[in-house]
Every structure is written in structure tokens, then in C-alpha cells.
Design a protein around this motif. Structure first.
Motif, short mmCIF file in Angstrom:
data_model
loop_
_atom_site.label_atom_id
_atom_site.label_comp_id
_atom_site.label_asym_id
_atom_site.label_seq_id
_atom_site.Cartn_x
_atom_site.Cartn_y
_atom_site.Cartn_z
N LEU A 178 0.85 -1.19 0.00
CA LEU A 178 0.00 0.00 0.00
C LEU A 178 0.88 1.24 0.00
CD1 LEU A 178 -2.74 1.39 0.13
CD2 LEU A 178 -2.67 1.12 2.63
N LEU A 179 0.78 1.99 -1.08
CA LEU A 179 1.45 3.28 -1.19
C LEU A 179 0.43 4.35 -0.81
CD1 LEU A 179 2.98 2.62 -4.72
CD2 LEU A 179 4.10 2.28 -2.52
N SER A 180 0.89 5.53 -0.47
CA SER A 180 -0.08 6.56 -0.13
C SER A 180 0.45 7.95 -0.43
CB SER A 180 -0.49 6.46 1.34
OG SER A 180 0.62 6.67 2.17
N ASN A 181 -0.49 8.83 -0.66
CA ASN A 181 -0.23 10.26 -0.78
C ASN A 181 -0.81 10.92 0.46
OD1 ASN A 181 1.02 10.09 -3.28
ND2 ASN A 181 -0.88 10.33 -4.40
N PRO A 182 -0.34 12.11 0.80
CA PRO A 182 -0.86 12.79 1.99
C PRO A 182 -2.37 12.98 1.91
CG PRO A 182 1.07 13.93 1.15
CD PRO A 182 0.70 12.89 0.13
N ARG A 183 -3.00 12.86 3.06
CA ARG A 183 -4.45 13.07 3.17
C ARG A 183 -4.77 14.51 2.80
NH1 ARG A 183 -7.90 10.07 7.12
NH2 ARG A 183 -9.92 11.07 6.95
N ARG A 184 -5.85 14.68 2.02
CA ARG A 184 -6.25 16.02 1.63
C ARG A 184 -7.75 16.05 1.39
NH1 ARG A 184 -4.16 13.72 -2.89
NH2 ARG A 184 -5.41 13.92 -4.76
N GLU A 185 -8.34 17.19 1.59
CA GLU A 185 -9.78 17.34 1.44
C GLU A 185 -10.22 17.44 -0.02
OE1 GLU A 185 -12.08 17.06 3.82
OE2 GLU A 185 -10.44 16.64 5.20
N HIS A 186 -9.42 18.13 -0.86
CA HIS A 186 -9.82 18.38 -2.25
C HIS A 186 -8.62 18.25 -3.18
CE1 HIS A 186 -13.61 19.87 -0.73
NE2 HIS A 186 -12.94 20.67 0.09
N GLY A 187 -8.94 18.15 -4.45
CA GLY A 187 -7.91 18.19 -5.48
C GLY A 187 -7.43 16.83 -5.91
N ASP A 188 -6.90 16.80 -7.12
CA ASP A 188 -6.38 15.58 -7.68
C ASP A 188 -4.87 15.53 -7.49
OD1 ASP A 188 -8.85 14.74 -8.65
OD2 ASP A 188 -8.62 15.92 -10.48
N GLY A 189 -4.38 14.33 -7.32
CA GLY A 189 -2.94 14.13 -7.25
C GLY A 189 -2.36 14.04 -8.65
N ASP A 190 -1.12 13.66 -8.73
CA ASP A 190 -0.40 13.52 -9.99
C ASP A 190 -0.61 12.10 -10.52
OD1 ASP A 190 1.47 13.18 -12.05
OD2 ASP A 190 2.96 14.44 -11.05
#
Length: 109
Positions: free
Chosen positions: A62-74
Motif C-alpha cells: 500500500l502506497l499513499s499520498n498525503p491526506r487532503r480534502e480536495h484536489g487531484d494528485g499527480d
């Protein structure tokens, strides 16, 4: 590289998901009929996505990106990270499926 005594999986499913708690149980049930492992990337979910993935026995990494409320990642960078993680295990096949996609049982066979 996998340890010499470890068998490389035949098929690894890649999953990039954000806030997918409602669709994940069906997704995981579907891929369990054909995959040896799932490598997932939680793209900043604010729901139970991370916990559902961690609890499933098919999850290999399991990889992860920081938790965020809005927006798309890369998306491109996330796909590269998933492919790099899968390459370490040297599967024969890699299949990338979104949480809403299902493989019919007859196709899985």
C-alpha cells in the motif's frame, strides 16, 4: 527483487484510489477471482479506504499520498509508483483496474 525462494505472482492488480470505501469491497471481491496480489495507492483519502485496503489479505503493498480534502494528485506519477512497486515482484501480468471496474467470473476463469 523477490527473495529467491519466493514465487513471483502470475497477476498483480494495480489500484489507484481516493475515497473508495463504498466500492472497494466489490472491487476486492472481483479481483480475488483472478489476481495473486493487489498493489494499491491511496491518493489522499479522507474516508476508510486505507483501513479497508490494509485489512484485505490480497493487498501486497500500500502506497499513499498525503491526506487532503480536495484536489487531484499527480496521476502519471502515481501510476509510475504503482508500476515500480509491481516490478519488484516481477509478475507475469499486471492489470490496472479502477474501483468501479469488475471482471466477470467467466472472464476471470
Amino acid at each position: 527483487m523477490p527473495e529467491p525462494s519466493e514465487r513471483s505472482p502470475e497477476l498483480v492488480c494495480l489500484l489507484r484510489v481516493r475515497n473508495g470505501e463504498r466500492e472497494l469491497p466489490g472491487y476486492l471481491e472481483s479481483v480475488a477471482t483472478l489476481a495473486d496480489a493487489v498493489i494499491a495507492l491511496d491518493d489522499g483519502s479522507t474516508d476508510a479506504t486505507n483501513a479497508i485496503l490494509k485489512a484485505h489479505p490480497l493487498l501486497e503493498k500500500l502506497l499513499s499520498n498525503p491526506r487532503r480534502e480536495h484536489g487531484d494528485g499527480d496521476v502519471c506519477e502515481d501510476r509510475k509508483r504503482l508500476l515500480d512497486a509491481a516490478a519488484v515482484r516481477r509478475p507475469r501480468w499486471i492489470l490496472s483496474l479502477d474501483t468501479h471496474e469488475r471482471i466477470a467470473a467467466e472472464d476471470a476463469a
